[in-house]
Design a protein around this motif. Structure first.
Motif, PDB file in Angstrom:
ATOM      1  N   UNK A 274     -29.246  37.255   6.135  1.00  0.00           N
ATOM      2  CA  UNK A 274     -30.382  37.586   6.989  1.00  0.00           C
ATOM      3  C   UNK A 274     -30.206  37.028   8.389  1.00  0.00           C
ATOM      4  N   UNK A 275     -30.745  37.750   9.365  1.00  0.00           N
ATOM      5  CA  UNK A 275     -30.915  37.214  10.714  1.00  0.00           C
ATOM      6  C   UNK A 275     -32.266  37.685  11.226  1.00  0.00           C
ATOM      7  N   UNK A 361     -37.885  38.449  -1.109  1.00  0.00           N
ATOM      8  CA  UNK A 361     -37.896  39.174   0.175  1.00  0.00           C
ATOM      9  C   UNK A 361     -36.926  38.616   1.199  1.00  0.00           C
ATOM     10  N   UNK A 362     -36.661  37.305   1.175  1.00  0.00           N
ATOM     11  CA  UNK A 362     -35.743  36.700   2.144  1.00  0.00           C
ATOM     12  C   UNK A 362     -34.302  36.709   1.645  1.00  0.00           C
ATOM     13  N   UNK A 363     -34.024  37.550   0.643  1.00  0.00           N
ATOM     14  CA  UNK A 363     -32.658  37.838   0.192  1.00  0.00           C
ATOM     15  C   UNK A 363     -31.954  36.611  -0.386  1.00  0.00           C
ATOM     16  N   UNK A 680     -33.745  41.666   5.174  1.00  0.00           N
ATOM     17  CA  UNK A 680     -34.909  41.546   4.296  1.00  0.00           C
ATOM     18  C   UNK A 680     -34.758  42.480   3.104  1.00  0.00           C
ATOM     19  N   UNK A 681     -35.312  42.087   1.968  1.00  0.00           N
ATOM     20  CA  UNK A 681     -35.292  42.935   0.780  1.00  0.00           C
ATOM     21  C   UNK A 681     -36.681  43.503   0.515  1.00  0.00           C
ATOM     22  N   UNK A 682     -36.709  44.670  -0.113  1.00  0.00           N
ATOM     23  CA  UNK A 682     -37.958  45.307  -0.529  1.00  0.00           C
ATOM     24  C   UNK A 682     -37.868  45.633  -2.009  1.00  0.00           C
TER      25      UNK A 682
END
Length: 750
Positions: A274-275, A361-363, A680-682
């Motif tokens: 993530x960034x 969500x924050x992978x 981000x993940x969904x």
């Protein structure tokens, strides 16, 4: 060139260099915490490092370095006594020189999980580098200087339970046994480049290692207990001594560079997924030490600091929760007391749950596993305890305070197991791992549903209520408390969807669906609020830190602005009455509430309240919430759930997927007009490869399907689809619905 042209050129060049410096700083310093002086106070100043099992708090002193360290398996208590999470010990390096020093700098680089210190003393430039390695299971400390023979001093260990340290060769060690029979041991292997070492008496008892004239010092610090995360072995496993010998022996065969490279590669395999860019802060702000930056935050904001805090939450989760270990407790894994606040326990009425809100969500899905494993490990003892309290029921529930062995204390928190079950479902919802759902999660979801099937009260009119509940942490104990009803609704929904996904247990699935349909529903009260109790007694002046009756808004999915707008409106009324200011973790929850209400500006107002420097370390239930100089969340005292809740809240502001669609920028505040996020993940096993926005509007979205599920997107503005996917206008948004293929990227742009 005339003087005016020369002046213009110089000004232009200066601006270009300043812009270049701004870019360089944003790339190299925004993922760092730093100060220009050593830390003094454990809770507020020292910087944390960890590998998911062991960790340390680094002070960075010049005359004396102090690293307080932990192993998160060191607990008192057992299956019948909650006990407490214990401090493990301290490493001290007492340097011989007491001369003045200058150019001091200490930093924690969370992009590498690397702590560095530098300073000048006696004309010599000293530098240190520390990290805590997951692949090699130890802490590594390196001391260098630009002059040979610069290091002289004494290295000693201190056991938090009083055992005397011994020295054999260049290895310092202590070992002991707690009252519950748990064995523990810590060993520090000291490696020197030149110089001499000898054993001498430790002024506090036992022995220490004396160093004279070393060019460099490397310390390999390992700690372990004989804990095993299995009731079948009575929670005990291999003794710590052979574990530590293997760890140190393997590490000693590797060069420092190899140990560092292995650590950074492992850590970045998680962190670099993530960034986040929420907008660039001014050069003047970015250059400030972290505490000064916090103090300056209210003077015009600092979007870069807000993004740093998001990533700091991810750093802390990686550092305190790794696969194969125990979950993060109230303080993650960092603790300097044998009697920490609330025992440093797994608090079951929101705190351990909040610790894991950002995991999916924050992978950082792998970092979720310790919590899920813990839920599985304590099932059997929970069933025994539940049968004693609620004879004749199937399944299980738990009390408010708990430990790794299933021991518990304080009040029964009957909806606690149902809230635990949400984590089991969420891991599936994000990963779509059917094997995990079938063999791990589903049996637990079903047995917790069975508990509520047996425990619920059926009224003559057909309404079903949770008996004798409590809205944490205030009010009466009575039937039909909104908090309980919403959590049970969430449990039943997750169970029903699990059974549907697996295509099994249709009869029981339908029975639970019928129970859910008859649950007492959320009610709107006389002043427009969402009622906290079945009786309309809510006080509009009540500003209690818990807002338990809004579980259905977050982290539940019973209430939403799109599907249940009237309930969402009532939740907003309740939230406004509760107020914005509170303890640290409570403010973190409120960020998530306002994000789910799709009010980005109010969510950002809570962020501004959250980023308030706090100096006190004592317990304060009512005032003083915020963050310390080391960015730990202040309840006060330090509670790590606030850090994790903050990270989850920002994720919710940018992407939501708790309903049957993925909403893009559902709660973007005016304070972040331009930005971008990657990774981000969904839910549905989708990854946001790239999301960019400008002037508050999406201009690029790249989403990857990792599981091949159908995708439904909701965007605040109309974009063109590379795959020619048609947009359907819905209210003020645009919806895109399409089948996907595993591994395929789908692009939308202006």
């Amino acid at each position: 060139m005339n003087k005016h042209s020369l002046l213009f050129f110089m000004v232009f060049l200066g601006l270009q260099l300043q812009a270049q410096n701004t870019r360089q700083l944003s790339n190299t310093t925004t993922l760092k915490l730093w100060e220009d002086k050593p830390g003094k106070v454990w809770m507020t100043d020292a910087y944390p490092i960890g590998n998911g099992r062991i960790g340390g708090m680094v002070f960075g002193g010049v005359e004396q370095e102090h690293i307080q360290f932990n192993d998160n398996t060191l607990w008192t208590g057992n299956e019948t006594d909650r006990g407490a999470y214990q401090a493990f010990g301290d490493l001290f390096i007492d340097f011989d020189s007491s001369a003045g020093f200058s150019n001091y700098h200490r930093e924690l680089d969370i992009s590498k999980a690397l702590h560095q210190i530098s300073y000048q003393q006696r004309g010599i430039r000293f530098s240190r580098e520390y990290f805590c390695s997951f692949p090699d299971q130890l802490m590594v400390l390196r001391f260098k200087a630009n002059t040979k023979g610069a290091y002289s001093g004494a290295i000693r260990l201190k056991d938090a339970h009083g055992a005397q340290p011994t020295v054999t060769g260049n290895r310092i060690q202590f070992a002991g046994k707690l009252g519950n029979g748990m064995l523990y041991q810590a060993s520090a292997q000291v490696l020197l480049k030149n110089g001499k070492s000898s054993v001498e008496a430790n002024p506090n008892g036992g022995s220490q290692l004396k160093i004279i004239g070393a060019d460099e010092i490397t310390i390999l610090l390992a700690g372990a207990t004989n804990f095993s995360n299995s009731r079948s072995t009575q929670w005990r496993g291999e003794s710590p001594d052979p574990k530590i010998k293997r760890i140190l022996s393997a590490a000693a065969e590797k060069s420092y560079t190899t140990l560092l490279d292995r650590h950074v590669k492992d850590y970045q395999s998680l962190f670099n997924r993530m960034s986040l860019d929420l907008g660039k802060s001014t050069l003047a702000k970015v250059e400030l030490p972290t505490l000064s930056r916090l103090l300056d935050y209210k003077n015009g904001g600092d979007a870069d600091l807000e993004a740093l805090l998001f990533q700091y939450g991810r750093y802390l989760l990686i550092s305190s929760s790794r696969k194969g270990g125990l979950p993060a407790n109230l303080q993650g894994l960092w603790n300097d007391s044998n009697n920490p606040p609330w025992g440093g326990d797994y608090h079951t009425n929101i705190n351990i749950q909040m610790n894991y809100w950002p995991a999916e969500p924050a992978n950082l899905s792998e970092c979720h596993i310790p919590y899920l494993d813990h839920i599985n490990a304590i099932r059997e003892i929970r069933k025994i305890n539940t049968q004693k309290e609620y004879p004749g029921v199937r399944g299980w529930t738990l009390r408010t305070e708990s430990n790794p062995f299933g021991g518990e204390s304080y009040l029964w928190n009957t909806p606690g197991s149902a809230w635990y079950a949400q984590a089991l479902w969420e891991h599936y919802a994000f990963t779509k791992d059917l094997n995990y759902l079938k063999n791990f999660a589903y049996p637990i979801l079903k047995e917790i549903s069975e508990f509520w099937d047996d425990h619920l009260k059926r009224r003559p009119d057909g309404t079903v209520v949770a008996p004798m509940g409590w809205s944490p942490e205030h009010g009466p104990t009575e039937d039909g408390v909104t908090h309980d009803q919403q959590i049970i609704y969430d449990l039943f929904t997750n169970y029903i969807e699990s059974a549907d996904a697996l295509g099994i247990d249709k009869a029981y699935r339908d029975h639970i669906a019928d129970l859910r349909a008859h649950l007492l529903k959320p009610k709107i009260g006389k002043w427009g609020q969402l009622q906290e109790w079945e009786t309309d007694r809510d006080d509009p002046k009540d500003q209690h830190r818990h807002v338990s009756h809004l579980f259905g808004l977050h982290p539940g999915r019973e209430i939403s602005t799109i599907k249940t707008p009237e309930l969402a409106k009532a939740a907003k009324v309740s939230l406004l009455a509760r107020g914005d200011a509170s303890t640290g973790w409570s403010m973190a929850w409120k960020i998530n509430f306002w994000a789910r209400l799709q009010d980005g500006d109010h969510a950002h107002q809570i962020i501004q309240n959250f980023i308030t420097p706090v100096g006190v370390a004592g317990i304060d239930y009512n005032n003083g919430g915020g963050i310390y100089a080391n960015l730990f969340c202040a309840h006060p005292p330090f509670q790590i759930d606030g850090n994790f809740g903050y990270t989850a809240g920002i994720a919710e502001m940018l992407i939501q997927s708790q309903t049957d669609e993925i909403q893009v920028l559902p709660a973007l505040p005016k304070a972040w007009p331009n930005g971008k996020v990657k990774g981000l993940k969904a839910r549905g096993n989708f990854e946001i490869l790239n999301l960019e926005w400008k002037d508050g509007k999406v201009n690029l979205l790249e989403i990857k399907s990792l599981g091949g599920a159908d995708c439904k997107l909701r965007l605040p503005s109309k974009l063109k689809s590379v795959q020619k996917i048609a947009a359907v206008a819905i209210a003020d948004d645009y919806q895109y619905t399409f089948p996907t293929q595993v591994g395929q990227k789908y692009t939308f742009s202006l």
